[in-house]
Design an enzyme around this catalytic site. Structure first.
Site, PDB file in Angstrom:
ATOM      1  N   HIS B 184       0.876  -1.174   0.000  1.00 27.87           N
ATOM      2  CA  HIS B 184       0.000   0.000   0.000  1.00 27.87           C
ATOM      3  C   HIS B 184       0.908   1.217   0.000  1.00 27.87           C
ATOM      4  O   HIS B 184       1.620   1.459   0.975  1.00 27.87           O
ATOM      5  CB  HIS B 184      -0.877  -0.042   1.251  1.00 27.87           C
ATOM      6  CG  HIS B 184      -1.848   1.096   1.339  1.00 27.87           C
ATOM      7  ND1 HIS B 184      -2.795   1.336   0.382  1.00 27.87           N
ATOM      8  CD2 HIS B 184      -2.011   2.063   2.273  1.00 27.87           C
ATOM      9  CE1 HIS B 184      -3.512   2.406   0.721  1.00 27.87           C
ATOM     10  NE2 HIS B 184      -3.059   2.862   1.867  1.00 27.87           N
ATOM     11  N   ASP B 310     -10.980  -3.245  -3.577  1.00 30.71           N
ATOM     12  CA  ASP B 310     -10.587  -2.651  -2.300  1.00 30.71           C
ATOM     13  C   ASP B 310     -11.742  -2.750  -1.297  1.00 30.71           C
ATOM     14  O   ASP B 310     -11.985  -1.841  -0.506  1.00 30.71           O
ATOM     15  CB  ASP B 310     -10.132  -1.202  -2.480  1.00 30.71           C
ATOM     16  CG  ASP B 310      -9.434  -0.652  -1.238  1.00 30.71           C
ATOM     17  OD1 ASP B 310      -8.853  -1.454  -0.483  1.00 30.71           O
ATOM     18  OD2 ASP B 310      -9.494   0.577  -1.012  1.00 30.71           O
TER      19      ASP B 310
END
Lengths: 315, 431
Positions: B184, B310
């Site tokens: 991330h 996501d």
């Protein structure tokens, strides 16, 4: 045993394997072979170093190396003094060079030095008048360890040339690995390195040694499996994730040893972390040379001290 | 539906990005695998028949990023509810994130999730394991043992590894095991107290902004470390035009770098936040329209490899609070395909190209056999009508959490049937 004349050893110090010729190494190993016999007699004392002073200066504690050097010196008749960092003035802030000058003023004939910083022994050797033996400087060299390993190999295999030696484990931080790589390559062995890449010095590929991250592959057809110690502070996620994982992938157990030649021999410079880099079954097994390495340690150190003695003044 | 009897899909519009196939034909499923496929396939003796009536038949979607509450937050989502949402949305494989409680940093917990998913979840679950112990970014996790236990990739989930030394060693070590690191990319120090994209709109709303550099600085660093170590690296989600340029340059250099984009950053922009809609508080944040356009272009030219949902279920307590205090995340498994089809309907992307980022590319990056209509591949398939219009109603979502950013949105494209390993797990006609 060849009769290489002792006085032929052309170096005043033994700072590393780097710089020794194959002939120098050969001569030291031959000399050490003779010392093995001395140590196996009831009367173990020689007089080569009688009247000489040997100082063991250990900035890093090492019971086994220090006692090996102490015994070697005593068997050659030297007066041996041990100085460890805890009782020295280094703790009080004295620099390495000041320590060297102070010791030099005491007129020793031989100083055996262990230091945590690579290059520290070289620095000290420049500042004293006597012979200096490197008993390990940082992750740089540990020449007497490599010599005793070579002696052990030669006595068990009859040769070094042409053998395949797999050096396994924490190569990045290991002076033992570095000295062994240089010595074994100089003597004609095929050296391989086996480790996770995090424990290999970046750029090691350029030195020409084949590297393996898969231990089974790396051990395939090896004559000698040389294990290295993994320091505790490096096994919890910094360089490798955990002891459990390290042992699974890089610990020498009977199963992985099975990939080496059937008559492969196992070595470890000690002290061992059982269940980390080596399984007890292997450490205590029939293929293990680990205890013999300790015996050879005294012989090799006697040989080194004796070879250097030929350069002492008033000879 | 058992796998004993063969099943034939006929009158299907076969779309397979792997082979480039785009034609009307049939597909035969036997013993959980694709047994045959092609235009000539109109009947097979003995086979049960599913008439697709001209709808699209494609590989099931592989979603590389979904947060599931199990273990530890089963009130938000369970493996069961996530599986139902996924099946309804056409997702046949979920890569679950390790941000659970306990964290997936132990081989035994990875094994637990795999077994639990096998027993309770309609679709395939491939857990991504923690990259560092406790997701703390300090000590690397047992990458070798976790991979053996079934960890498909290594990531700290919603967190970034800020310590470059840790990242370097992890990339180095993972390379030895041919393990994929998914990261991330968001520097938490540059994010600071920011809650949405930095810029004019944040200024109007009186909210603190998150600069694009929070992403690009981390991404640039990672790519330098990939170059140093050779480790396989996947940036979980990029959201800015600059990021796309960075990835493109890394790929041009031949580095083992891939990246994803969130469906939210493809379908929405910061203006959709409107009057502080917390369901649109996301990480990475929704960006400017220019960035969204850049994401679509990067997807079209192959710079962006995969689209992810996501999927991040949040409950009322974490979302019905002032915007700045709300948790990040939106659910997305069920709307992933319909929202992505917007790009096809607007003429920005062909259907095969879109499906490539949802099926083949994730399969290739993860080393999975699915994601393609090839003989011998697992029968993970979907049938969908790309034009079927509907209005999203959050109450009808299968997820336990209802935080969709597409509530009341008009979408086109609905899944009619989902098959996992030869078993029909969703059929709109019988629902």
């Amino acid at each position: 045993m060849t009769d290489a004349p002792r006085s032929a050893f052309p170096h005043r110090h033994l700072l590393g394997i780097e710089g020794l010729s194959p002939l120098d190494i050969q001569a030291l190993l031959d000399l050490a072979d003779a010392q093995v016999e001395v140590s196996r007699q009831v009367e173990k004392k020689k007089s080569t170093l009688r009247g000489r002073t040997q100082i063991n200066l250990f900035f890093e504690p090492s019971t086994r190396t220090q006692s090996s050097f102490e015994l070697a010196g005593k068997r050659l008749g030297a007066d041996v003094m041990n100085m460890s960092v805890a009782s020295s003035s280094v703790k009080k802030g004295e620099t390495l060079i000041d320590t060297a000058a102070t010791l030099n003023a005491m007129r020793p004939d031989l100083i055996v030095v262990r230091h945590h910083a690579a290059g520290a022994v070289h620095l000290l050797a420049q500042k004293v008048d006597c012979s200096v033996v490197n008993a390990g400087d940082g992750a740089h060299e540990h020449p007497t360890q490599a010599l005793l390993d070579a002696l052990t190999i030669r006595r068990n295999k009859g040769r070094i040339e042409g053998l395949t030696v797999a050096i396994c484990g924490d190569i990045l931080h290991s002076r033992v690995a570095r000295s062994n790589m240089i010595l074994l390559a100089a003597m004609g062995a095929q050296v391989r390195l086996v480790a996770p890449t995090t424990l290999l010095p970046p750029g090691i590929g350029r030195l020409g040694f084949p590297t393996f991250t898969d231990m089974r592959e790396g051990l395939k057809d090896a004559d000698i499996v040389m294990m290295l110690r993994l320091q505790r502070e490096r096994m919890n996620g910094s360089f490798v994730p955990s002891v459990k994982e390290y042992f699974r992938f890089y610990g020498l157990d009977q199963e992985k040893l099975g990939f080496a030649k059937p008559d492969a021999l196992v070595m470890h410079p000690g002290p061992m972390n059982r269940g980390v880099e080596i399984a007890s079954e292997v450490a205590d097994g029939a293929q293990s040379l680990i205890r013999e390495q300790v015996e050879m340690g005294v012989a090799v150190r006697m040989a080194v001290l004796e070879a250097l003695a030929s350069h002492l003044p008033n000879r | 539906m058992t796998s004993d009897r063969p099943l034939l899909f006929k009158n299907a519009c076969l779309v397979d990005p792997a082979s480039g196939r785009e034609e009307t034909g049939g597909l035969l499923v036997r013993n959980g695998l694709i047994a045959d496929v092609g235009a000539q396939l109109t009947s097979v003796a003995d086979a049960q028949i599913v008439d697709c009536e001209g709808q699209v038949l494609s590989p099931g979607l592989i979603d590389m990023r979904a947060f599931i509450g199990e273990p530890g937050a089963a009130h938000r989502e369970t493996l069961k509810s996530a599986g139902e949402a996924a099946a309804a949305g056409g997702v046949t494989t979920i890569v679950s994130m390790p941000d659970t409680n306990p964290v997936l940093d132990d081989p035994a917990i990875v094994d637990f999730v795999r077994r639990r998913a096998r027993d309770n979840c309609l679709v395939n679950v491939r857990p991504a394991a923690a990259l560092t112990k406790g997701l703390k970014g300090e000590e690397m996790a047992e990458i070798g043992l976790l991979k053996d236990a079934g960890g498909i990739a290594f990531t700290d989930g919603a967190r970034s590894v800020t310590n470059a030394q840790v990242m370097r060693r992890a990339l180095t070590y993972a390379h030895d095991f041919d393990a994929l690191i998914v990261h991330h990319v968001e520097d938490p120090d540059l994010v600071g107290q920011g809650v949405m994209n930095e810029g004019e709109f944040a200024a109007r709303l009186g909210l603190l902004g998150i600069p694009r550099e929070a992403e690009t600085v981390m991404l640039e660093r990672d790519i330098r470390l990939v170059r140093l170590t050779g480790g396989r690296y996947h940036a979980a989600m990029i959201s800015t035009a600059d990021s796309a340029e960075i990835v493109q340059a890394a790929k041009a250099r031949g580095l083992p770098v891939t990246c994803g984009v969130s469906i939210n950053n493809l379908a929405l922009n910061e203006n959709d936040i409107g009057d502080y809609r917390t369901f649109l508080k996301l990480s990475p944040p929704l960006r400017h329209e220019d960035d969204r356009q850049a994401m679509i272009e990067a997807l079209a030219d192959g710079t962006i490899d995969v689209i992810v949902s996501d999927h991040n279920p949040q409950d009322v307590e974490t979302k019905r609070v002032p915007f700045a205090e709300a948790a990040d995340g939106a659910v997305g498994l069920e709307t992933l395909l319909s929202a992505a089809l917007r790009l096809v309907h607007s003429g920005r992307l062909s259907l095969p190209k879109l499906l490539r980022a949802l099926t083949l590319r994730p399969a290739e990056i993860l080393g999975l056999p699915g994601g393609r209509l090839s003989i011998g591949a697992p029968a993970d398939l979907i049938v969908f009508d790309p034009d079927a219009p509907y209005v999203v109603d959050k109450r009808q979502l299968h997820s336990l959490s209802k935080n969709t950013p597409f509530d009341e949105a008009r979408l086109e494209g609905q899944v009619t049937l989902t098959m996992v390993a030869g078993r029909i797990v969703f059929d709109r006609h019988t629902m």
